[in-house]
Scaffold this motif. Sequence first.
Motif, mmCIF file in Angstrom:
data_model
loop_
_atom_site.group_PDB
_atom_site.id
_atom_site.type_symbol
_atom_site.label_atom_id
_atom_site.label_comp_id
_atom_site.label_asym_id
_atom_site.label_seq_id
_atom_site.Cartn_x
_atom_site.Cartn_y
_atom_site.Cartn_z
ATOM 1 N N GLN A 112 45.658 75.553 72.047
ATOM 2 C CA GLN A 112 46.771 76.458 72.327
ATOM 3 C C GLN A 112 46.293 77.680 73.114
ATOM 4 O O GLN A 112 47.018 78.223 73.950
ATOM 5 C CB GLN A 112 47.426 76.921 71.019
ATOM 6 C CG GLN A 112 47.779 75.802 70.050
ATOM 7 C CD GLN A 112 48.694 74.762 70.663
ATOM 8 O OE1 GLN A 112 49.649 75.109 71.349
ATOM 9 N NE2 GLN A 112 48.417 73.496 70.421
ATOM 10 N N GLN A 113 45.052 78.101 72.843
ATOM 11 C CA GLN A 113 44.501 79.272 73.528
ATOM 12 C C GLN A 113 44.020 78.957 74.940
ATOM 13 O O GLN A 113 43.763 79.850 75.736
ATOM 14 C CB GLN A 113 43.312 79.833 72.737
ATOM 15 C CG GLN A 113 43.673 80.351 71.353
ATOM 16 C CD GLN A 113 42.438 80.692 70.533
ATOM 17 O OE1 GLN A 113 41.331 80.747 71.070
ATOM 18 N NE2 GLN A 113 42.622 80.914 69.246
ATOM 19 N N LYS A 114 43.895 77.670 75.253
ATOM 20 C CA LYS A 114 43.315 77.256 76.527
ATOM 21 C C LYS A 114 44.064 77.846 77.718
ATOM 22 O O LYS A 114 43.478 78.160 78.755
ATOM 23 C CB LYS A 114 43.295 75.728 76.616
ATOM 24 C CG LYS A 114 42.593 75.191 77.854
ATOM 25 C CD LYS A 114 42.613 73.673 77.874
ATOM 26 C CE LYS A 114 41.965 73.144 79.151
ATOM 27 N NZ LYS A 114 42.043 71.673 79.222
ATOM 28 N N GLU A 115 45.387 78.006 77.583
ATOM 29 C CA GLU A 115 46.188 78.522 78.680
ATOM 30 C C GLU A 115 45.873 79.988 78.977
ATOM 31 O O GLU A 115 46.020 80.455 80.097
ATOM 32 C CB GLU A 115 47.676 78.371 78.359
ATOM 33 C CG GLU A 115 48.112 76.904 78.228
ATOM 34 C CD GLU A 115 49.600 76.786 77.944
ATOM 35 O OE1 GLU A 115 50.259 77.844 77.881
ATOM 36 O OE2 GLU A 115 50.080 75.653 77.792
ATOM 37 N N GLN A 116 45.435 80.720 77.956
ATOM 38 C CA GLN A 116 45.133 82.139 78.152
ATOM 39 C C GLN A 116 43.649 82.389 78.450
ATOM 40 O O GLN A 116 43.288 83.412 78.993
ATOM 41 C CB GLN A 116 45.525 82.953 76.898
ATOM 42 C CG GLN A 116 47.027 83.086 76.664
ATOM 43 C CD GLN A 116 47.640 81.863 76.012
ATOM 44 O OE1 GLN A 116 46.972 81.216 75.212
ATOM 45 N NE2 GLN A 116 48.868 81.538 76.365
ATOM 46 N N GLN A 117 42.778 81.441 78.082
ATOM 47 C CA GLN A 117 41.342 81.653 78.229
ATOM 48 C C GLN A 117 40.713 80.527 79.045
ATOM 49 O O GLN A 117 41.216 79.406 79.083
ATOM 50 C CB GLN A 117 40.672 81.721 76.844
ATOM 51 C CG GLN A 117 41.219 82.829 75.959
ATOM 52 C CD GLN A 117 40.586 82.809 74.572
ATOM 53 O OE1 GLN A 117 39.751 81.968 74.280
ATOM 54 N NE2 GLN A 117 40.991 83.731 73.737
ATOM 55 N N GLU A 118 39.584 80.843 79.698
ATOM 56 C CA GLU A 118 38.895 79.860 80.524
ATOM 57 C C GLU A 118 38.134 78.846 79.675
ATOM 58 O O GLU A 118 37.843 77.748 80.127
ATOM 59 C CB GLU A 118 37.928 80.554 81.479
ATOM 60 C CG GLU A 118 38.620 81.423 82.525
ATOM 61 C CD GLU A 118 37.622 82.064 83.467
ATOM 62 O OE1 GLU A 118 36.412 81.847 83.282
ATOM 63 O OE2 GLU A 118 38.060 82.776 84.389
ATOM 64 N N GLY A 119 37.797 79.215 78.459
ATOM 65 C CA GLY A 119 37.024 78.324 77.608
ATOM 66 C C GLY A 119 36.680 79.010 76.301
ATOM 67 O O GLY A 119 37.313 80.006 75.930
ATOM 68 N N VAL A 120 35.674 78.501 75.602
ATOM 69 C CA VAL A 120 35.275 79.062 74.316
ATOM 70 C C VAL A 120 33.766 79.261 74.289
ATOM 71 O O VAL A 120 33.027 78.651 75.071
ATOM 72 C CB VAL A 120 35.687 78.135 73.147
ATOM 73 C CG1 VAL A 120 37.185 77.964 73.102
ATOM 74 C CG2 VAL A 120 34.988 76.784 73.251
ATOM 75 N N TYR A 121 33.323 80.107 73.393
ATOM 76 C CA TYR A 121 31.901 80.316 73.163
ATOM 77 C C TYR A 121 31.492 79.587 71.881
ATOM 78 O O TYR A 121 32.334 79.296 71.016
ATOM 79 C CB TYR A 121 31.580 81.810 73.051
ATOM 80 C CG TYR A 121 31.701 82.541 74.367
ATOM 81 C CD1 TYR A 121 30.621 82.599 75.245
ATOM 82 C CD2 TYR A 121 32.900 83.150 74.731
ATOM 83 C CE1 TYR A 121 30.732 83.269 76.464
ATOM 84 C CE2 TYR A 121 33.032 83.816 75.953
ATOM 85 C CZ TYR A 121 31.935 83.871 76.808
ATOM 86 O OH TYR A 121 32.048 84.508 78.006
#
Length: 307
Positions: free
Chosen positions: A176-185
Amino acid sequence: MELRHLRYYVAVVEEQSFTKAAEKLFIAQPPLSRQIQNLEAELGTQLFERGSRPLKTTEAGYFFYQHAVKLLSNAEEIKAMTQRIGLVEKTVTMGFVGSLLYGLLPKIVYLFRQQHPYLKIELIEMSTKDQIIALKEGRIDVGFGRLRISDPAVRRVLLREEPLMVAVHASHPLAQQKEQQEGVYLADIVDENHFLYPSHPKPNFSTQVRHLFSEHGLDPKNLKEVREIQLALGLVAAGEGICIVPESARTIQFPHLHYIPVLDDSAKSPIFLAIRCMDESDHIRSLFDCIYQVYDLEAIQYDRAVI
């Protein structure tokens, strides 16, 4: 300038179109255009009239085309005669780790087969560790793996560093967060339920993932090892957890499966080619050429090794 550049150029001239030439060569059009631009830069002259439809050569371009055709014809004659002289069937045996089949390895092997029709090529799936043993025992001639295993009898060449991604179910908050962020750490996913693969033998890709967390001072508690990558991703698609995979694994598609880039700088999986030390055979050199041809056409960055 290499023979492949001449082949690309001749195809564009004869098809009078970059699009049609790309289809004939079974490659994408943007990489083909880049190769022709590089050729013009190397020659220091324009080979095609800009804006012409259908595509037309300049005077210098037509001169280059005539001689390119002759050179390619001579090269094919020399190749055919040499192969007929050595008609005794030769075999090149390659070991590989299974995950590489989802990346560029099939394209590399196919190109190698096309350029060496008289050569028998055998592929054997085996771990990186087993490849080192098989090389020393003469059971394989080259190995493709992901682990940094050193041995004085084996030369290991880093081909490239492949970015890592995390596979999650579509309903997972990370998706769900993918649309707001480029990726994850890595720190964002340390507390998730992780599926690692393969379960044996060690060391393997699961070992690599564990070390990656450790290098960042992270200690994931919820780790479960499974037999292979397809099983791990199937479980992710069932909503059972997440799984870190090489970027090329995105070709494995399950319903409701999402892939998200891992942003840590060190979140990469190296791809190595291993050969016996002092092995400087023509077939090994040709295999390296095929690898870099595919990398060029796929716009993959790499540091070319001297072989």
